[in-house]
Design a protein around this motif. Sequence first.
Motif, PDB file in Angstrom:
ATOM      1  N   ASP A  51     -17.932   4.379  -5.872  1.00 10.21           N
ATOM      2  CA  ASP A  51     -17.064   3.333  -5.358  1.00 10.21           C
ATOM      3  C   ASP A  51     -15.648   3.413  -5.907  1.00 10.21           C
ATOM      4  O   ASP A  51     -14.842   2.543  -5.637  1.00 10.21           O
ATOM      5  N   ASP A  52     -15.328   4.442  -6.675  1.00  9.74           N
ATOM      6  CA  ASP A  52     -13.998   4.538  -7.265  1.00  9.74           C
ATOM      7  C   ASP A  52     -12.904   4.628  -6.220  1.00  9.74           C
ATOM      8  O   ASP A  52     -11.797   4.168  -6.429  1.00  9.74           O
ATOM      9  N   ASP A  53     -13.203   5.234  -5.071  1.00  5.93           N
ATOM     10  CA  ASP A  53     -12.186   5.389  -4.038  1.00  5.93           C
ATOM     11  C   ASP A  53     -11.727   4.048  -3.495  1.00  5.93           C
ATOM     12  O   ASP A  53     -10.599   3.905  -3.046  1.00  5.93           O
ATOM     13  N   ASP A  54     -12.593   3.040  -3.562  1.00  5.68           N
ATOM     14  CA  ASP A  54     -12.244   1.713  -3.049  1.00  5.68           C
ATOM     15  C   ASP A  54     -11.179   1.039  -3.899  1.00  5.68           C
ATOM     16  O   ASP A  54     -10.488   0.156  -3.436  1.00  5.68           O
ATOM     17  N   TYR A  55     -11.067   1.446  -5.167  1.00  2.47           N
ATOM     18  CA  TYR A  55     -10.172   0.752  -6.087  1.00  2.47           C
ATOM     19  C   TYR A  55      -8.961   1.589  -6.502  1.00  2.47           C
ATOM     20  O   TYR A  55      -8.193   1.176  -7.334  1.00  2.47           O
ATOM     21  N   ASP A  56      -8.791   2.763  -5.902  1.00  2.00           N
ATOM     22  CA  ASP A  56      -7.669   3.616  -6.280  1.00  2.00           C
ATOM     23  C   ASP A  56      -6.329   3.001  -5.931  1.00  2.00           C
ATOM     24  O   ASP A  56      -5.357   3.175  -6.646  1.00  2.00           O
ATOM     25  N   ASP A  57      -6.251   2.289  -4.826  1.00  3.06           N
ATOM     26  CA  ASP A  57      -4.983   1.766  -4.345  1.00  3.06           C
ATOM     27  C   ASP A  57      -4.662   0.366  -4.844  1.00  3.06           C
ATOM     28  O   ASP A  57      -3.670  -0.212  -4.438  1.00  3.06           O
ATOM     29  N   VAL A  58      -5.483  -0.197  -5.715  1.00  4.06           N
ATOM     30  CA  VAL A  58      -5.248  -1.548  -6.228  1.00  4.06           C
ATOM     31  C   VAL A  58      -4.026  -1.528  -7.131  1.00  4.06           C
ATOM     32  O   VAL A  58      -3.848  -0.639  -7.953  1.00  4.06           O
ATOM     33  N   ILE A  59      -3.169  -2.512  -6.956  1.00  3.08           N
ATOM     34  CA  ILE A  59      -1.945  -2.610  -7.744  1.00  3.08           C
ATOM     35  C   ILE A  59      -2.069  -3.807  -8.685  1.00  3.08           C
ATOM     36  O   ILE A  59      -2.471  -4.890  -8.271  1.00  3.08           O
ATOM     37  N   GLU A  60      -1.740  -3.573  -9.944  1.00  2.00           N
ATOM     38  CA  GLU A  60      -1.723  -4.670 -10.909  1.00  2.00           C
ATOM     39  C   GLU A  60      -0.325  -5.275 -10.915  1.00  2.00           C
ATOM     40  O   GLU A  60       0.668  -4.580 -11.115  1.00  2.00           O
TER      41      GLU A  60
END
Length: 152
Positions: free
Chosen positions: A100-109
């Motif tokens: 599931d790492d690909d789902d969170y690659d584009d998350v911006i903090e």
Amino acid sequence: MTLSEKVAYLKGLAEGMKLGTESNEGKLFTEIIGVLEDVADSVTALEDECDRLNDYVEELDEDLGAAEEYLYDEDDDEDYEDGDGEDDYDEDDDFDVDDDDDDYDDVIEIECPNCGETICVPPTVDYAHLICPACNEEFSYIEEDEGPTDED
């Protein structure tokens, strides 16, 4: 002696003193005792509700304790043993964390400018109208361009 009993005693005392509604003082004492009766009734109702809520909180605490015991059991290893002392854990039953790492690659903090709380925002969100979950304030975020500029 309960509060209601004390008010009833005062009411009987006033009647025994023959403080009627004929005199100004009698009218005053009669009204004061009436107000005290209302206050005593309200306090009794609040005490009953408080007792009911305390019982409910105790039940919740017991349920939470049972859930914590179930979730944080220190003998988790016995779940995978059949009594012969050897692990029966099957690696095929495990899920791959990296799937599931690909789902969170584009998350911006993004740090909230109002309270300083860091929030994670997916790329599909409108950055012009973000709402901080910590302070519930709306703010906008403008992405900084990390690519080459005209000066490069």
